[in-house]
Structure formats: structure tokens, C-alpha cells
Design a protein around this motif. Structure first.
Motif, PDB file in Angstrom:
ATOM      1  N   LYS A  11      -3.183   5.690   2.085  1.00 16.12           N
ATOM      2  CA  LYS A  11      -3.213   4.242   1.846  1.00 16.12           C
ATOM      3  C   LYS A  11      -4.640   3.702   1.687  1.00 16.12           C
ATOM      4  O   LYS A  11      -4.832   2.637   1.101  1.00 16.12           O
ATOM      5  CB  LYS A  11      -2.534   3.513   3.003  1.00 16.12           C
ATOM      6  CG  LYS A  11      -1.044   3.767   3.115  1.00 16.12           C
ATOM      7  CD  LYS A  11      -0.464   2.974   4.281  1.00 16.12           C
ATOM      8  CE  LYS A  11       1.027   3.248   4.475  1.00 16.12           C
ATOM      9  NZ  LYS A  11       1.572   2.488   5.618  1.00 16.12           N
ATOM     10  N   SER A  12      -5.630   4.421   2.212  1.00 15.48           N
ATOM     11  CA  SER A  12      -7.002   3.913   2.208  1.00 15.48           C
ATOM     12  C   SER A  12      -7.525   3.600   0.801  1.00 15.48           C
ATOM     13  O   SER A  12      -8.057   2.503   0.567  1.00 15.48           O
ATOM     14  CB  SER A  12      -7.930   4.890   2.924  1.00 15.48           C
ATOM     15  OG  SER A  12      -9.254   4.396   2.948  1.00 15.48           O
TER      16      SER A  12
ATOM     17  N   GLU B 281       0.833  -1.200   0.000  1.00 22.75           N
ATOM     18  CA  GLU B 281       0.000   0.000   0.000  1.00 22.75           C
ATOM     19  C   GLU B 281       0.871   1.254   0.000  1.00 22.75           C
ATOM     20  O   GLU B 281       0.566   2.235  -0.688  1.00 22.75           O
ATOM     21  CB  GLU B 281      -0.920  -0.002   1.223  1.00 22.75           C
ATOM     22  CG  GLU B 281      -1.926  -1.139   1.237  1.00 22.75           C
ATOM     23  CD  GLU B 281      -2.697  -1.212   2.540  1.00 22.75           C
ATOM     24  OE1 GLU B 281      -2.543  -0.281   3.364  1.00 22.75           O
ATOM     25  OE2 GLU B 281      -3.449  -2.176   2.743  1.00 22.75           O
TER      26      GLU B 281
ATOM     27  N   ARG C 123      -5.834   0.512  -0.479  1.00 21.51           N
ATOM     28  CA  ARG C 123      -6.356  -0.700   0.157  1.00 21.51           C
ATOM     29  C   ARG C 123      -7.678  -1.117  -0.489  1.00 21.51           C
ATOM     30  O   ARG C 123      -7.917  -2.302  -0.761  1.00 21.51           O
ATOM     31  CB  ARG C 123      -6.549  -0.448   1.653  1.00 21.51           C
ATOM     32  CG  ARG C 123      -6.899  -1.700   2.458  1.00 21.51           C
ATOM     33  CD  ARG C 123      -6.980  -1.374   3.941  1.00 21.51           C
ATOM     34  NE  ARG C 123      -5.763  -0.729   4.423  1.00 21.51           N
ATOM     35  CZ  ARG C 123      -5.717   0.506   4.915  1.00 21.51           C
ATOM     36  NH1 ARG C 123      -6.815   1.232   5.009  1.00 21.51           N
ATOM     37  NH2 ARG C 123      -4.566   1.020   5.324  1.00 21.51           N
TER      38      ARG C 123
END
Length: 232
Positions: free
Chosen positions: A46-47, A35, A50
Motif C-alpha cells: 500500500k505504501s 489503497e 499512498r
């Protein structure tokens, strides 16, 4: 509502970035897709990365292992056989029932020309997109929404295989597409079905042969590493 739209946009951006990375770099099945790497590359958190990795897992392109991370999915010979058997059944059926119109014939002929040009210019990602477009055009023109839905889901999984078939069969694809388009233009459905089946079976055989060679190579490497005196 605005936040949700931005989030989806970033996720889609991450989704495409990861796919293009897989296509360009061809990472092995043991190379971790982090990520952090993609977030840094895109300048995002990073969300969304992901979420994109989770989406790619649902498409069958990535496998996520608990406490280990994400890796490119490696298809087994059984998976390749099953996917291409299904593809042959769906696309051969589509070639038999599709309403043949001047618009469809023109669309297929133009796609063949673009495929030839993209192969010469070496635009790999655009070539794969065009390959998908050609086959989807025939399926979509049937007007059978359930057939199109199942075929679209299958195409998502086959994208990873197409990364490999580019190297194995790309030089044969324009002529195969042209044969299919010409048969449809003549309204020769039986020949269109045959050309479609032959094309898909050729690709399937090339993939299975490559899969077997990879398996044999890995087995030989494993055997060598286990010989007396070999480093553990």
C-alpha cells in the motif's frame, strides 16, 4: 540507493494506474479510491499507492479527506474558469512569441494527424496525451523556461478536465489544432493567437455548461429526496 529507485518505480506505476482508472471508469466524486484496491491490482504494497495518491492530490486530481480516504477531485465552475483563463493567456502568448521553424511546423502537423487517427481508433488515453503534446510543443518551442514550468504545472491540473472534454469536444479538436498549425506554418502569429484563444474558449464553455448541468441535476435529486414521503 537501489531501494529508493525501486520505490520510485512502484510509486510511478501506481500513479499511472490510478490515472488510467479515473480515465477509464470515470468514478463519481463520492467513489472512494482505496489503497487496498490498487495495491491488489498491481500486486504491490500500500505504501507506493499512498505516495501516488498524495502526489495526485498535489496535482489537483485527487482530494484526500482525513479519516475518510481519497476521492477524485471535482472542479467547481470557478476553478474551471480560472484554469482555462490562465491557459488561454499562457498559450496565446506562446503563439505570439514562438520561433517558427520547419521542425516545429512538422511536429505540429504530425501531431494533428496522430490526433485524427487516435480519435477514429478510440484510444482515449493516447488521444489525451497527444492533445497535451500538441500544446506543450508550442510552449516548449518558445524557449521560455518559466513559461514552460508554469504551463506544465497547469497541464497536470487540466488532465482531469481533459477526461471530460474528450466526451464533449474531441470531435472538434483535430480541426482546431490544424487551424493553429496552419496559421503558425504561414507565420501568421495573430491568426495563431486567435485560433488558440477560440479553441480554449470553446473547451472552457463546454466544460462550464457540463458543470452547470451536473450541478442542476444534483440539486434536483436533492430536492426530490427532501420532498414529503421521500426516503431519508
Amino acid at each position: 540507493m537501489k531501494k529508493l529507485q525501486v520505490s520510485l518505480s512502484l510509486t510511478e506505476q501506481a500513479h499511472e494506474s490510478i490515472k488510467h482508472y479515473i480515465l477509464a471508469k470515470n468514478p463519481g466524486a463520492d467513489v472512494r479510491l482505496t489503497e487496498t484496491f490498487f495495491a491488489d491490482q498491481l500486486g504491490i504494497s500500500k505504501s507506493p499507492v499512498r505516495e501516488a495518491l498524495n502526489s495526485l492530490q498535489s496535482e489537483g486530481l485527487v482530494r484526500i479527506e482525513p479519516r475518510r480516504g481519497a476521492y477524485v477531485h471535482r472542479f467547481s465552475a470557478k476553478e474551471i474558469g480560472d484554469l482555462y483563463d490562465l491557459r488561454e493567456a499562457l498559450e496565446s502568448f506562446a503563439a505570439m512569441i514562438v520561433p517558427i521553424t520547419p521542425d516545429l511546423v512538422s511536429t505540429l502537423q504530425q501531431s494533428v494527424k496522430r490526433t485524427e487517427d487516435l480519435l477514429v481508433s478510440g484510444h482515449k488515453a493516447a488521444y489525451i496525451d497527444e492533445d497535451i503534446f500538441f500544446h506543450q510543443s508550442i510552449v516548449a518551442a518558445t524557449g521560455n523556461l518559466e513559461l514552460l514550468r508554469v504551463h506544465n504545472n497547469l497541464q497536470d491540473k487540466l488532465w482531469l478536465c481533459r477526461c471530460q472534454t474528450y466526451r464533449l469536444t474531441s470531435s472538434d479538436t483535430p480541426s482546431a489544432h490544424r487551424a493553429i498549425a496552419e496559421a503558425i506554418a504561414r507565420q501568421d502569429r495573430e491568426q495563431a493567437k486567435k485560433e488558440t484563444s477560440d479553441h480554449i474558449r470553446f473547451v472552457r464553455s463546454a466544460l462550464l455548461e457540463a458543470c452547470q448541468m451536473t450541478s442542476d441535476g444534483e440539486q434536483a435529486q436533492l430536492t426530490t429526496s427532501l420532498e414529503p414521503g421521500s426516503p431519508r
